[in-house]
Design a protein around this motif. Structure first.
Motif, mmCIF file in Angstrom:
data_model
loop_
_atom_site.group_PDB
_atom_site.id
_atom_site.type_symbol
_atom_site.label_atom_id
_atom_site.label_comp_id
_atom_site.label_asym_id
_atom_site.label_seq_id
_atom_site.Cartn_x
_atom_site.Cartn_y
_atom_site.Cartn_z
ATOM 1 N N ASP A 257 0.843 -1.198 0.000
ATOM 2 C CA ASP A 257 0.000 0.000 0.000
ATOM 3 C C ASP A 257 0.877 1.246 0.000
ATOM 4 O O ASP A 257 1.577 1.535 0.964
ATOM 5 N N ARG A 258 0.817 2.008 -1.095
ATOM 6 C CA ARG A 258 1.655 3.210 -1.233
ATOM 7 C C ARG A 258 0.831 4.495 -1.125
ATOM 8 O O ARG A 258 1.300 5.563 -1.497
ATOM 9 N N GLU A 259 -0.395 4.372 -0.616
ATOM 10 C CA GLU A 259 -1.286 5.526 -0.572
ATOM 11 C C GLU A 259 -0.680 6.708 0.174
ATOM 12 O O GLU A 259 -0.856 7.867 -0.211
ATOM 13 N N ASP A 260 0.048 6.422 1.241
ATOM 14 C CA ASP A 260 0.613 7.498 2.055
ATOM 15 C C ASP A 260 2.011 7.910 1.596
ATOM 16 O O ASP A 260 2.649 8.758 2.226
ATOM 17 N N PHE A 261 2.481 7.309 0.515
ATOM 18 C CA PHE A 261 3.800 7.669 -0.004
ATOM 19 C C PHE A 261 3.727 9.015 -0.730
ATOM 20 O O PHE A 261 2.671 9.458 -1.166
ATOM 21 N N ALA A 262 4.881 9.642 -0.882
ATOM 22 C CA ALA A 262 4.963 10.846 -1.717
ATOM 23 C C ALA A 262 4.993 10.420 -3.185
ATOM 24 O O ALA A 262 5.344 9.289 -3.515
ATOM 25 N N TRP A 263 4.615 11.339 -4.073
ATOM 26 C CA TRP A 263 4.711 11.045 -5.498
ATOM 27 C C TRP A 263 6.182 10.847 -5.865
ATOM 28 O O TRP A 263 7.068 11.500 -5.314
ATOM 29 N N ALA A 264 6.421 9.937 -6.802
ATOM 30 C CA ALA A 264 7.794 9.663 -7.235
ATOM 31 C C ALA A 264 8.412 10.919 -7.841
ATOM 32 O O ALA A 264 7.732 11.706 -8.510
ATOM 33 N N ALA A 265 9.703 11.095 -7.622
ATOM 34 C CA ALA A 265 10.386 12.289 -8.132
ATOM 35 C C ALA A 265 10.487 12.274 -9.648
ATOM 36 O O ALA A 265 10.447 13.326 -10.296
ATOM 37 N N ASN A 266 10.608 11.071 -10.231
ATOM 38 C CA ASN A 266 10.758 10.953 -11.681
ATOM 39 C C ASN A 266 10.396 9.538 -12.111
ATOM 40 O O ASN A 266 10.110 8.668 -11.272
ATOM 41 N N ASP A 267 10.450 9.297 -13.418
ATOM 42 C CA ASP A 267 10.090 7.979 -13.941
ATOM 43 C C ASP A 267 11.126 6.917 -13.593
ATOM 44 O O ASP A 267 10.789 5.727 -13.510
ATOM 45 N N ASP A 268 12.372 7.320 -13.399
ATOM 46 C CA ASP A 268 13.379 6.338 -12.997
ATOM 47 C C ASP A 268 13.009 5.705 -11.655
ATOM 48 O O ASP A 268 13.200 4.507 -11.446
ATOM 49 N N GLU A 269 12.466 6.514 -10.753
ATOM 50 C CA GLU A 269 12.035 5.994 -9.452
ATOM 51 C C GLU A 269 10.866 5.023 -9.620
ATOM 52 O O GLU A 269 10.805 3.978 -8.958
ATOM 53 N N LEU A 270 9.952 5.361 -10.528
ATOM 54 C CA LEU A 270 8.830 4.463 -10.789
ATOM 55 C C LEU A 270 9.287 3.183 -11.489
ATOM 56 O O LEU A 270 8.697 2.118 -11.289
ATOM 57 N N ASP A 271 10.320 3.275 -12.316
ATOM 58 C CA ASP A 271 10.845 2.083 -12.978
ATOM 59 C C ASP A 271 11.239 1.016 -11.955
ATOM 60 O O ASP A 271 10.982 -0.173 -12.141
ATOM 61 N N LYS A 272 11.873 1.453 -10.870
ATOM 62 C CA LYS A 272 12.294 0.504 -9.833
ATOM 63 C C LYS A 272 11.078 -0.144 -9.159
ATOM 64 O O LYS A 272 11.088 -1.337 -8.852
ATOM 65 N N LEU A 273 10.045 0.679 -8.919
ATOM 66 C CA LEU A 273 8.822 0.130 -8.334
ATOM 67 C C LEU A 273 8.213 -0.921 -9.254
ATOM 68 O O LEU A 273 7.836 -2.020 -8.810
ATOM 69 N N TRP A 274 8.092 -0.597 -10.543
ATOM 70 C CA TRP A 274 7.442 -1.521 -11.478
ATOM 71 C C TRP A 274 8.286 -2.763 -11.735
ATOM 72 O O TRP A 274 7.750 -3.837 -12.032
ATOM 73 N N SER A 275 9.597 -2.640 -11.611
ATOM 74 C CA SER A 275 10.451 -3.822 -11.693
ATOM 75 C C SER A 275 10.123 -4.791 -10.559
ATOM 76 O O SER A 275 10.004 -5.999 -10.760
ATOM 77 N N LYS A 276 9.941 -4.240 -9.355
ATOM 78 C CA LYS A 276 9.560 -5.077 -8.209
ATOM 79 C C LYS A 276 8.160 -5.659 -8.390
ATOM 80 O O LYS A 276 7.902 -6.814 -8.028
ATOM 81 N N ARG A 277 7.252 -4.878 -8.943
ATOM 82 C CA ARG A 277 5.887 -5.368 -9.175
ATOM 83 C C ARG A 277 5.888 -6.554 -10.132
ATOM 84 O O ARG A 277 5.180 -7.535 -9.928
#
Length: 681
Positions: free
Chosen positions: A145-165
């Motif tokens: 659950d990432r609801e309380d997380f801050a928005w990612a700074a950039n797409d590179d940060e999201l890339d790491k999340l989606w790699s884990k997903r």
């Protein structure tokens, strides 16, 4: 040859930055009909909703935040710079809605859709290159659950999340029994389906999401329904026509079970539960179709089918350890029949001082009435109150010592039946207050002086007892006519009506229920006099779990009599129950189960290490098995080797832990009443 070390790091190394130039070319724009409908909805909410809310800058911010939450609640697509470019709309949406200007909503959605399409394509490329000899032995984890997380700074940060997903999705499929090659094929089909469906989004879909981001700020039951949704409302929401009888909603990429229709096929089958997530649907013996990421109406279309045919649902149970824990449930489609919802009786036999005591039980799945027969003036029309009256008479003929009205899992129904059912147990008086949007309070009551049953009474409820069930239980509690036992009820204390629009329709909350004590049943529901452990997660099921639910409040109480000194007896009744709870094997087992389920639900992240996941799953299974065998040993029963060996006693009231204990509490009440009477003499 790729080394083990390289394979462990590969998912992160494969992550690549996204480009959007060719991801999605078509921009959706609103229609004139939708612009007019937006203005109509604003007017209806201003003048018709129970709650008075001013459409101003403050509400504009809430609409903006809620719309983003509806689109990207887990903060997996948008980045902080993209959110900042939308900030210009935060204080404009109130003025835009009054003018029917939907520019902001469609601009935000178009970028969202572009991001989703690009992300799915990126996942497909990563999946294609994912090695089939990959070893899941990294000591890393994925936050659920990432609801309380801050928005990612950039797409590179999201890339790491989606790699884990991606890694987690493959590991979950592998843990469910697939080899990695099959897991890749399954996930590829899932992603291709999601890509197909997101690119089929139409302007009406965007409009409905945005309007509900606005309407649900008033309360979660106030909803805009598009023309298509309006036409299929009963089928889509209740699946009552040649379906399974379940209320469904979309939660992230899953289809979640909200509640079951009493007497419906799913309810009767007994395996599907509220908060379960449906991830696959199969027809008879055909292959199960993965429905993760599908639209709700498309999932419903798959679940519907010819009467007497079988649908197979692959679900993640509400109490699952993680998404790898799935099961397949077979349900025979049918329509919900009145007789399937009908009240039925049974008897729980208890031993007290060497004597057998009989506790009558009347199970009421729903508050029903044959409206057609009633309108036609037929004298023998079926209804809850009429059926319960007959059952009471039959149980009295069997010389019962007390009566339990079982309202567990009763989601409500006809208000008039809740009202008249109270009348079977009191002489006459008010039963419920209804306050409308204008503030007028109507008091409903029982005008009949006759009482069908005046003996010891208990009402058994749980988290799934809602609406009419709460009115009945609340009235019995307020009159102190009987003791209410179980777990805190659902808390649905509002009334909705459907208002047609030129474009679609609006389901609008118009009134609110209050008990004769003046307390609302909204949000808090009915709190039992004696509470049992609950295996239903109150954070997932119930009015208080719904965002923007109307609050609990009070109005003036209605004068009413009290039928017993129950409040004087309660301390002693609770003490006796607590002694049994600490000694009785079944009650101890129930409390231990609640603790274990709460532990499982508290997990906020999942390991990406296969051995760790297996070990955790085996630990929890072993813990559940140990609890069951501890209970069996205390009762002199043979131990079992697997959880699947636990026998099903659903049809035997004498094996129902909660019913048996409710009977014991009734016998305690009888003893206290007899003692008080003897002292008075």
């Amino acid at each position: 040859m790729i080394t083990t070390v390289t394979r462990r790091l590969l998912p992160l190394l494969l992550a690549s930055s996204l480009t959007f130039s060719s991801a999605y070319a078509e921009n959706l724009i609103p229609t004139k009909e939708q612009q007019q409908a937006a203005q109509d909805i604003v007017e209806r909410l201003n003048y018709g909703h129970y709650r008075e809310v001013e459409l101003n800058d403050q509400l504009s911010v809430e609409i903006y935040d809620h719309f983003l939450e509806q689109l990207d609640g887990n903060k997996a697509y948008f980045t902080q710079p993209e959110i900042q470019q939308f900030d210009k709309y935060r204080l404009r949406l109130d003025d835009d809605l009054k003018k029917g200007d939907l520019t902001a909503a469609f601009e935000i959605y178009n970028l969202y859709q572009e991001k989703v399409v690009a992300r799915i394509k990126s996942q497909l490329k990563l999946l294609e290159d994912f090695p089939e000899d990959y070893v899941f032995d990294r000591n890393d984890a994925l936050m659920i659950d990432r609801e309380d997380f801050a928005w990612a700074a950039n797409d590179d940060e999201l890339d790491k999340l989606w790699s884990k997903r991606l890694e987690n999705s493959l590991l979950s499929l592998k843990l469910s029994g697939k080899d990695l090659a099959d897991a890749k094929k399954t996930l590829n089909r899932r992603l291709e389906n999601q890509l197909k469906r997101i690119t089929q989004t139409r302007d009406e879909d965007v409009f409905q999401i945005y309007m509900n981001a606005y309407t649900q700020l008033y309360d979660p039951h106030t909803q805009y329904q598009s023309p298509r949704s309006s036409e299929t409302f009963n089928i889509r929401m209740k699946l009552s026509l040649e379906g399974i009888g379940a209320l469904l909603q979309t939660e992230d990429e899953f289809t979640k079970v909200v509640s079951l229709v009493p007497g419906g096929p799913a309810s009767q089958a007994g395996e599907l539960k509220p908060a379960d997530k449906i991830i696959g649907v199969g027809q008879d013996n055909e292959e199960i179709v993965d429905v993760i990421g599908w639209r709700l109406d498309e999932v419903v279309d798959l679940i519907r089918g010819p009467k007497a045919s079988t649908v197979r649902l692959q679900v993640i149970p509400a109490n699952a350890k993680d998404n790898s824990q799935t099961k397949v449930i077979s349900i025979v489609r049918n329509t919900v029949k009145l007789e399937d919802q009908a009240a039925k009786k049974s008897i729980v036999t208890l031993k007290e001082d060497g004597q057998a005591k009989k506790i009558g039980v009347i199970d009421i799945p729903a508050f029903y009435v044959d409206f057609e027969a009633w309108r036609q003036g037929k004298e023998d029309y079926r209804s809850t109150t009429r059926d319960v009256l007959k059952l009471i008479q039959e149980l009295q003929a069997e010389d019962i010592d007390g009566l339990v009205i079982d309202l567990r899992n009763n989601g409500g129904g006809a208000l008039q039946e809740a009202n008249s059912l109270v009348g079977l147990f009191i002489e006459r008086g008010a039963t419920v207050q209804v306050r409308n949007a204008e503030g007028r309070i109507d008091i409903l009551g029982d005008p009949d002086q006759n009482v069908a049953y005046d003996g010891p009474l208990a009402v058994l409820v749980n988290r799934l007892s809602a609406s009419a069930s709460e009115i009945f239980a609340g009235a019995i509690q307020d009159y102190q006519r009987g003791i209410v036992i179980g777990s805190q009820t659902f808390g649905k204390g509002t009334v909705q009506s459907v208002t047609p629009l030129e474009h679609g329709q609006l389901k609008l909350t118009r009134a609110k229920f209050y008990r004769i004590s003046g307390e609302s049943t909204q949000h808090m529901g009915v709190v039992p006099d004696i509470q049992y452990p609950s295996l239903v997660d109150a954070d997932q099921v119930g009015e208080s779990s719904l965002e923007f639910a109307l609050p609990w409040d009070k109005v003036q109480a209605v004068r009413h009599k009290e039928y017993s000194p129950l409040q004087l007896w309660l301390p002693e009744l609770k003490e006796r129950h607590q002694v049994r709870a600490e000694e009785d094997p079944d009650l101890k087992y129930l409390a231990a189960q609640q603790d274990l389920f709460e532990e499982m639900r508290s997990v906020k992240q999942v390991s990406l290490n296969e051995a760790a996941r297996k070990a955790e799953s085996e630990r929890l299974d072993a813990q559940q098995l140990a609890l069951e065998n501890q209970r069996r040993k205390a009762k002199g029963l043979e131990p079992i080797e697997e959880l699947n060996d636990i026998p099903d006693h659903n049809e035997d009231p004498n094996q129902d832990i909660e019913l048996v204990e409710s009977g014991r509490i009734l016998l305690d009440m009888i003893e206290l009443a007899d003692t008080a009477m003897a002292k008075a003499d």
